[in-house]
Design an enzyme around this catalytic site. Structure first.
Site: not given
Ligand SMILES: NC(=O)c1ccc[n+]([C@@H]2O[C@H](COP(=O)([O-])OP(=O)(O)OC[C@H]3O[C@@H](n4cnc5c(N)ncnc54)[C@H](O)[C@@H]3O)[C@@H](O)[C@H]2O)c1
Length: 256
Positions: A144, A157
Site C-alpha cells: 500500500s 497498518y
Molecule cells: N482498498 C484500498 O484502498 C487498498 C489500498 C492499498 C492496499 N490495499 C490492500 O489490498 C489488499 C486487499 O484489500 P481490499 O481493499 O480488497 O479489502 P477487502 O476487505 O475487500 O479484502 C481483504 C480480504 O482479506 C481477508 N482477510 C482478512 N484477514 C484475513 C486473514 N487473517 N486470513 C485470510 N484472509 C483474511 C478478508 O476477509 C477480505 O476478504 C489488502 O492487502 C490491502 O491492504 C487496499
C-alpha cells in the site's frame, strides 16, 4: 488478455494462489489471472457462504493467513488438487483506523499478524515448494502507499505495509537465482475494499478524497488486478525486488 506467441493465454497451465480472494481486490485479481489462463486457488478468512460472489472456476479454502499450519495445509491441498503453484499473490489484509497513541496491543498484533506475517508465511511456504521442485515463479505482495508515507491514523497498518516491502526485497534477493521473481504492487486509494468501506462511513468523504489525488481519480480494484497480472507475465524476466506504486501521485504530496 493477449495470447502468447503460441496462441495460448499468457499464464496458461500455471497455478495461482490468491489470499484474501473473497475481498474486492482479491476477487478482481483472481478473475484477471483466470482470464490470463491460470488455474486459480483462493483462500480467505471469510467463509464463501457469506453471500460474496464466487466464481465456480475457483478452488476455495478457508484459511487464516496468520496461522502457519493452515497456510501450509492450503498450499499442499492446492498442489494436490490443481498442481504445483507458481504464481502467488499475498493479498489478504485488514485495517483498523487508530492513531499511534490509541493503538491497542491487540490491534497492533493482529494488524501485523495478517498484513505482514501472513503475507510472509504464504510467500515462504510457496517458495519453499517451488525451490524444492526446481520451478520458477512469481510472487506479488499487495502492499500500500500507506507503507511508503507515514499514516498516523492507521499506524499499525502503515508499519505492517512498510515491513512487507523489506520482506519482499529479502525474498527477492534470496529467490532470484532460483528464477522466482518477487515484487510489490502498492495501490493508493481504491474505490472498493478497505478504503471503500472507510469512505462509505462519512458522507462526502469519497468525493473529498478523490479531489486530493493528483490524478483526480480513485483506483478500481481491476486496475490493481491488471498490475498484478502484468508482474506475473512470463515476459517479465528482469523485474524483481521492485515496487509498482500505483497511487495517482498521492505519495508525492505526503499523507492526506
Ligand atoms: N482498498 C484500498 O484502498 C487498498 C489500498 C492499498 C492496499 N490495499 C490492500 O489490498 C489488499 C486487499 O484489500 P481490499 O481493499 O480488497 O479489502 P477487502 O476487505 O475487500 O479484502 C481483504 C480480504 O482479506 C481477508 N482477510 C482478512 N484477514 C484475513 C486473514 N487473517 N486470513 C485470510 N484472509 C483474511 C478478508 O476477509 C477480505 O476478504 C489488502 O492487502 C490491502 O491492504 C487496499
Amino acid at each position: 488478455m493477449e495470447a502468447s506467441e503460441t496462441g495460448n493465454p499468457p499464464l496458461d497451465g500455471q497455478v495461482a494462489l490468491v489470499s484474501g480472494g473473497l475481498g474486492d481486490i482479491g476477487r478482481a485479481t483472481a478473475l484477471a489471472l483466470h482470464r490470463a489462463g491460470a488455474r486459480v486457488a483462493v483462500s480467505d478468512l471469510a467463509p464463501v457462504r457469506t453471500g460474496r460472489r464466487m466464481s465456480p472456476e475457483f478452488h476455495y479454502t478457508r484459511v487464516d493467513v496468520s496461522d502457519p499450519e493452515a497456510v501450509r495445509d492450503w498450499v499442499a491441498r492446492v498442489e494436490r488438487d490443481l498442481g504445483p503453484p507458481s504464481l502467488v499473490v499475498c493479498n489478504a489484509g485488514l485495517v483498523v483506523p487508530m492513531g499511534a497513541l490509541e493503538t491497542t496491543q491487540a490491534v497492533w498484533e493482529r494488524t501485523l499478524a495478517v498484513n505482514l506475517t501472513g503475507a510472509f508465511l504464504l510467500a515462504q511456504e510457496a517458495a519453499r515448494r517451488m525451490v524444492r521442485r526446481r520451478r520458477t515463479g512469481r510472487i506479488v505482495f499487495v502492499g500500500s502507499w500507506a507503507g511508503h508515507v507515514p499514516h498516523a491514523q492507521i499506524t499499525a497498518y502503515s508499519v505492517a505495509k512498510a515491513g512487507l516491502r523489506m520482506a519482499m526485497k529479502c525474498l527477492a534477493v534470496e529467490l532470484a537465482p532460483a528464477g522466482i521473481l518477487v515484487n510489490e504492487i502498492a495501490p493508493g486509494i481504491v474505490d472498493a475494499g478497505l478504503s471503500g468501506k472507510l469512505m462509505a462511513r462519512r458522507r462526502g468523504l469519497r468525493e473529498k478524497t478523490r479531489r486530493k489525488i493528483p490524478v483526480q481519480r480513485l483506483l478500481e480494484a481491476e486496475d490493481v488486478a491488471r498490475g498484478v497480472v502484468s508482474l506475473c507475465q512470463p515476459e517479465n524476466r528482469h523485474m524483481t525486488g521492485s515496487v509498482v506504486l500505483m497511487d495517482g501521485g498521492l505519495s508525492l504530496k505526503g499523507p492526506i
